[in-house]
Design a protein around this motif. Structure first.
Motif, PDB file in Angstrom:
ATOM      1  N   ASN A 282      32.641  56.025  49.682  1.00 46.66           N
ATOM      2  CA  ASN A 282      34.057  55.678  49.527  1.00 46.66           C
ATOM      3  C   ASN A 282      34.253  54.169  49.470  1.00 46.66           C
ATOM      4  O   ASN A 282      35.057  53.661  48.680  1.00 46.66           O
ATOM      5  N   LYS A 283      33.508  53.459  50.307  1.00 49.53           N
ATOM      6  CA  LYS A 283      33.586  51.990  50.318  1.00 49.53           C
ATOM      7  C   LYS A 283      33.142  51.417  48.966  1.00 49.53           C
ATOM      8  O   LYS A 283      33.758  50.502  48.432  1.00 49.53           O
ATOM      9  N   LEU A 284      32.070  51.970  48.403  1.00 46.80           N
ATOM     10  CA  LEU A 284      31.579  51.518  47.103  1.00 46.80           C
ATOM     11  C   LEU A 284      32.647  51.677  46.025  1.00 46.80           C
ATOM     12  O   LEU A 284      32.924  50.740  45.259  1.00 46.80           O
ATOM     13  N   PHE A 285      33.270  52.849  45.978  1.00 47.49           N
ATOM     14  CA  PHE A 285      34.257  53.080  44.925  1.00 47.49           C
ATOM     15  C   PHE A 285      35.535  52.272  45.156  1.00 47.49           C
ATOM     16  O   PHE A 285      36.189  51.862  44.197  1.00 47.49           O
ATOM     17  N   ASP A 286      35.869  52.035  46.413  1.00 44.59           N
ATOM     18  CA  ASP A 286      36.989  51.126  46.698  1.00 44.59           C
ATOM     19  C   ASP A 286      36.683  49.733  46.154  1.00 44.59           C
ATOM     20  O   ASP A 286      37.544  49.063  45.586  1.00 44.59           O
ATOM     21  N   GLU A 287      35.442  49.287  46.331  1.00 43.98           N
ATOM     22  CA  GLU A 287      35.062  47.953  45.860  1.00 43.98           C
ATOM     23  C   GLU A 287      35.060  47.890  44.332  1.00 43.98           C
ATOM     24  O   GLU A 287      35.410  46.860  43.748  1.00 43.98           O
ATOM     25  N   ILE A 288      34.675  48.978  43.683  1.00 47.31           N
ATOM     26  CA  ILE A 288      34.720  49.029  42.216  1.00 47.31           C
ATOM     27  C   ILE A 288      36.162  48.895  41.740  1.00 47.31           C
ATOM     28  O   ILE A 288      36.474  48.130  40.824  1.00 47.31           O
ATOM     29  N   HIS A 289      37.073  49.626  42.397  1.00 41.86           N
ATOM     30  CA  HIS A 289      38.497  49.537  42.037  1.00 41.86           C
ATOM     31  C   HIS A 289      39.022  48.124  42.294  1.00 41.86           C
ATOM     32  O   HIS A 289      39.823  47.599  41.510  1.00 41.86           O
ATOM     33  N   TRP A 290      38.579  47.552  43.381  1.00 36.12           N
ATOM     34  CA  TRP A 290      38.970  46.175  43.734  1.00 36.12           C
ATOM     35  C   TRP A 290      38.553  45.198  42.628  1.00 36.12           C
ATOM     36  O   TRP A 290      39.337  44.358  42.189  1.00 36.12           O
ATOM     37  N   ILE A 291      37.313  45.324  42.151  1.00 31.52           N
ATOM     38  CA  ILE A 291      36.797  44.459  41.089  1.00 31.52           C
ATOM     39  C   ILE A 291      37.666  44.573  39.839  1.00 31.52           C
ATOM     40  O   ILE A 291      38.032  43.566  39.210  1.00 31.52           O
ATOM     41  N   ILE A 292      37.999  45.792  39.469  1.00 34.02           N
ATOM     42  CA  ILE A 292      38.768  46.022  38.247  1.00 34.02           C
ATOM     43  C   ILE A 292      40.152  45.378  38.354  1.00 34.02           C
ATOM     44  O   ILE A 292      40.607  44.681  37.444  1.00 34.02           O
ATOM     45  N   VAL A 293      40.813  45.592  39.481  1.00 31.84           N
ATOM     46  CA  VAL A 293      42.149  45.018  39.668  1.00 31.84           C
ATOM     47  C   VAL A 293      42.083  43.492  39.626  1.00 31.84           C
ATOM     48  O   VAL A 293      42.909  42.835  38.980  1.00 31.84           O
ATOM     49  N   GLN A 294      41.094  42.902  40.298  1.00 31.13           N
ATOM     50  CA  GLN A 294      40.981  41.441  40.317  1.00 31.13           C
ATOM     51  C   GLN A 294      40.678  40.875  38.935  1.00 31.13           C
ATOM     52  O   GLN A 294      41.178  39.813  38.567  1.00 31.13           O
ATOM     53  N   SER A 295      39.872  41.571  38.150  1.00 28.33           N
ATOM     54  CA  SER A 295      39.570  41.087  36.797  1.00 28.33           C
ATOM     55  C   SER A 295      40.825  41.114  35.931  1.00 28.33           C
ATOM     56  O   SER A 295      41.037  40.212  35.110  1.00 28.33           O
ATOM     57  N   LEU A 296      41.664  42.137  36.104  1.00 24.06           N
ATOM     58  CA  LEU A 296      42.917  42.212  35.339  1.00 24.06           C
ATOM     59  C   LEU A 296      43.901  41.141  35.797  1.00 24.06           C
ATOM     60  O   LEU A 296      44.603  40.534  34.987  1.00 24.06           O
ATOM     61  N   LYS A 297      43.932  40.901  37.100  1.00 24.61           N
ATOM     62  CA  LYS A 297      44.803  39.833  37.618  1.00 24.61           C
ATOM     63  C   LYS A 297      44.350  38.472  37.099  1.00 24.61           C
ATOM     64  O   LYS A 297      45.165  37.576  36.875  1.00 24.61           O
ATOM     65  N   ALA A 298      43.036  38.322  36.906  1.00 21.40           N
ATOM     66  CA  ALA A 298      42.502  37.043  36.440  1.00 21.40           C
ATOM     67  C   ALA A 298      42.985  36.707  35.036  1.00 21.40           C
ATOM     68  O   ALA A 298      43.213  35.539  34.710  1.00 21.40           O
ATOM     69  N   VAL A 299      43.163  37.716  34.187  1.00 25.92           N
ATOM     70  CA  VAL A 299      43.565  37.442  32.796  1.00 25.92           C
ATOM     71  C   VAL A 299      45.063  37.631  32.564  1.00 25.92           C
ATOM     72  O   VAL A 299      45.585  37.226  31.530  1.00 25.92           O
ATOM     73  N   ALA A 300      45.760  38.242  33.522  1.00 25.42           N
ATOM     74  CA  ALA A 300      47.195  38.527  33.338  1.00 25.42           C
ATOM     75  C   ALA A 300      48.016  37.290  32.946  1.00 25.42           C
ATOM     76  O   ALA A 300      48.859  37.372  32.055  1.00 25.42           O
ATOM     77  N   PRO A 301      47.788  36.117  33.577  1.00 26.35           N
ATOM     78  CA  PRO A 301      48.626  34.953  33.230  1.00 26.35           C
ATOM     79  C   PRO A 301      48.437  34.470  31.793  1.00 26.35           C
ATOM     80  O   PRO A 301      49.347  33.869  31.229  1.00 26.35           O
ATOM     81  N   VAL A 302      47.263  34.710  31.202  1.00 27.28           N
ATOM     82  CA  VAL A 302      47.009  34.198  29.847  1.00 27.28           C
ATOM     83  C   VAL A 302      47.163  35.280  28.786  1.00 27.28           C
ATOM     84  O   VAL A 302      47.121  34.988  27.590  1.00 27.28           O
ATOM     85  N   MET A 303      47.347  36.527  29.204  1.00 29.93           N
ATOM     86  CA  MET A 303      47.445  37.616  28.237  1.00 29.93           C
ATOM     87  C   MET A 303      48.816  37.611  27.573  1.00 29.93           C
ATOM     88  O   MET A 303      49.843  37.442  28.236  1.00 29.93           O
ATOM     89  N   ASN A 304      48.811  37.808  26.253  1.00 27.41           N
ATOM     90  CA  ASN A 304      50.063  37.933  25.505  1.00 27.41           C
ATOM     91  C   ASN A 304      50.602  39.340  25.754  1.00 27.41           C
ATOM     92  O   ASN A 304      50.181  40.300  25.128  1.00 27.41           O
ATOM     93  N   ASN A 305      51.546  39.425  26.670  1.00 27.82           N
ATOM     94  CA  ASN A 305      52.017  40.737  27.147  1.00 27.82           C
ATOM     95  C   ASN A 305      53.082  41.297  26.198  1.00 27.82           C
ATOM     96  O   ASN A 305      54.237  41.465  26.572  1.00 27.82           O
ATOM     97  N   ASP A 306      52.699  41.590  24.984  1.00 31.38           N
ATOM     98  CA  ASP A 306      53.649  42.084  23.986  1.00 31.38           C
ATOM     99  C   ASP A 306      54.131  43.484  24.363  1.00 31.38           C
ATOM    100  O   ASP A 306      53.337  44.339  24.749  1.00 31.38           O
ATOM    101  N   LYS A 307      55.417  43.707  24.237  1.00 35.48           N
ATOM    102  CA  LYS A 307      56.013  44.986  24.668  1.00 35.48           C
ATOM    103  C   LYS A 307      55.567  46.166  23.810  1.00 35.48           C
ATOM    104  O   LYS A 307      55.721  47.319  24.216  1.00 35.48           O
TER     105      LYS A 307
END
Length: 426
Positions: A282-307
């Motif tokens: 469970n800890k491993l999969f929590d960490e995998i989810h954590w990685i994914i969320v952080q990677s998306l947060k890392a690019v969110a400010p520069v992503m062209n968030n077209d509707k």
């Protein structure tokens, strides 16, 4: 979905038939000679044309597309690493507990990408790092290619001499004609099952970047090598040992065309629970989810968030023998072709569930809706992170504002006494 048919490329006939069957059920598609109404699953090249200033396209409110205009900020290997490095530095400046480092200067929570340098730009920095540990193995990948093309392993500086103009000064050729590469420290202690290396292919749907809302697909899979793993330097050139890409492994003598060298993620969970225990799994999969969320947060400010946009990414994760997950790369166009019967079922359901979230109830697309579908249409997706919900619950404030005590809303599991719990949230 009205887009000129001549501007669209289907990746394969199989994908086209799956998609057309899928869309026809919703009444979205009329297969006619003039193709006045069509819903198109677009390639990354087509997206560039659609959002290019030169072409003059203007999407209307009932048109949506399956890529963000500058998705490459996450899906190009060099830009992904660059954005994650920038994200870490920003969190450090803010004094965020997430950017905490250990006594050796390593990030405790944000160390989820192998040490990576861009070539040719960072050649001298790479040499400096290489000489700290001359026995290490590194993996070189072209920034803009997929399916394992152009990848090779090195363990000597002389092996990349062809990229170097002058071996005496170690100065690197800096020509615009030379293809950009990334070079990363090779994970030479991967978790093995049956003696073979594997990685995870996980599907993540992003409906909007600001606020960030993403979904994890529960039916991911593991891709196994056909040859048993060895860290021996004599096997550095054997890609059947090191690369899990199906495009490579399917040419191996031991490739199994029935199961395709794949396991479902649920089978991996069962295996790990039985061999390592449920809590550790469970800890491993929590960490995998954590990685994914952080990677998306890392690019969110520069992503062209077209509707008009949504995107289904293919995440590649490797787990080492200490059960630490590593983010290897993110694919903008994860393969929708099927190598096995189970593969076909999985990818058909993936497309179906993705469209149910992008366009709930099979109605005419509307890019102005709030992109928060009801739970009953999620299918095999589950909410991985909802920024609006996290902020309203105070989760993000907790993460950034309480030193040493980041918390989550999903299955909090302690690491060690006094260490923060890093999980993902719903």
């Amino acid at each position: 979905f009205r887009i000129m048919a001549g501007k669209v490329k289907w990746v394969t006939d199989i994908e086209k038939s799956v998609l057309i069957n899928n869309f026809e059920k919703r009444g979205w598609i009329q297969v006619a000679e003039n193709e006045d109404w069509n819903f198109y699953w677009m390639s990354v090249q087509t997206i560039r044309n659609v959002f290019s200033v030169e072409t003059g396209y203007r999407l209307s409110d009932d048109q949506i597309v399956n890529h963000f205009p500058n998705h490459y900020e996450l899906t190009r290997k060099d830009l992904m690493v660059k954005n994650i490095k920038r994200y870490r530095k920003e969190l450090e400046k803010e004094g965020s507990p997430l950017a905490e480092k250990d006594e050796n200067g390593k990030y405790i929570y944000l160390d989820f990408v192998p040490v990576t340098f861009m070539l040719p730009a960072d050649y001298n920095l790479f040499v400096e790092e290489f000489r700290k540990n001359p026995s290490s193995t590194w993996i070189m990948k072209p920034c803009g290619k997929a399916q394992g093309k152009g990848i090779f392993l090195i363990n000597k500086l002389s092996q990349i001499k062809k990229w170097s103009r002058d071996s005496k000064t170690s100065s690197f050729v800096s020509q615009s004609t030379k293809e950009a590469y990334v070079i990363s420290l090779y994970i030479n202690n991967p978790l093995l099952i049956g003696g073979k290396k594997f990685d995870l292919r996980l599907y993540v749907l992003v409906s909007t970047y600001r606020p960030l809302r993403c979904y994890m697909y529960k039916l991911g899979f593991c891709r196994f090598c056909t040859v048993k793993y060895t860290p021996s330097t004599s096997e550095l050139d054997n890609m059947f040992v090191h690369l899990t890409n199906v495009a490579i492994q399917k040419h191996g003598d031991d490739y199994n065309h029935i199961h395709g060298g794949k396991w479902t993620v649920s089978n991996l969970r069962l295996y790990l629970e039985s061999t390592r225990g449920k809590e550790v799994t469970n800890k491993l999969f929590d960490e995998i989810h954590w990685i994914i969320v952080q990677s998306l947060k890392a690019v969110a400010p520069v992503m062209n968030n077209d509707k008009h946009c949504f995107e289904c990414y293919g995440y590649d994760i490797i787990i080492d023998d200490k059960l630490k997950p590593w983010l290897i790369e993110v694919n903008a166009s994860p393969s929708l072709t099927s190598s096995t019967a189970n593969d076909r079922i999985l990818k058909y359901n993936l497309i179906n569930d993705t469209l149910n979230i992008a366009v709930p109830n099979g109605e005419i697309p509307d890019c102005k809706w709030n992109k928060s579908p009801p739970k009953e249409v999620l299918g095999n997706y589950e909410v991985l992170y909802d920024e609006e919900m996290a902020q309203s619950d105070g989760t993000d404030r907790d993460l950034r504002g309480r030193p040493g005590q980041p918390t989550g809303l999903k299955g909090s599991r302690a690491r060690e006494p006094g260490k923060p719990v890093l999980t993902t949230w719903k």
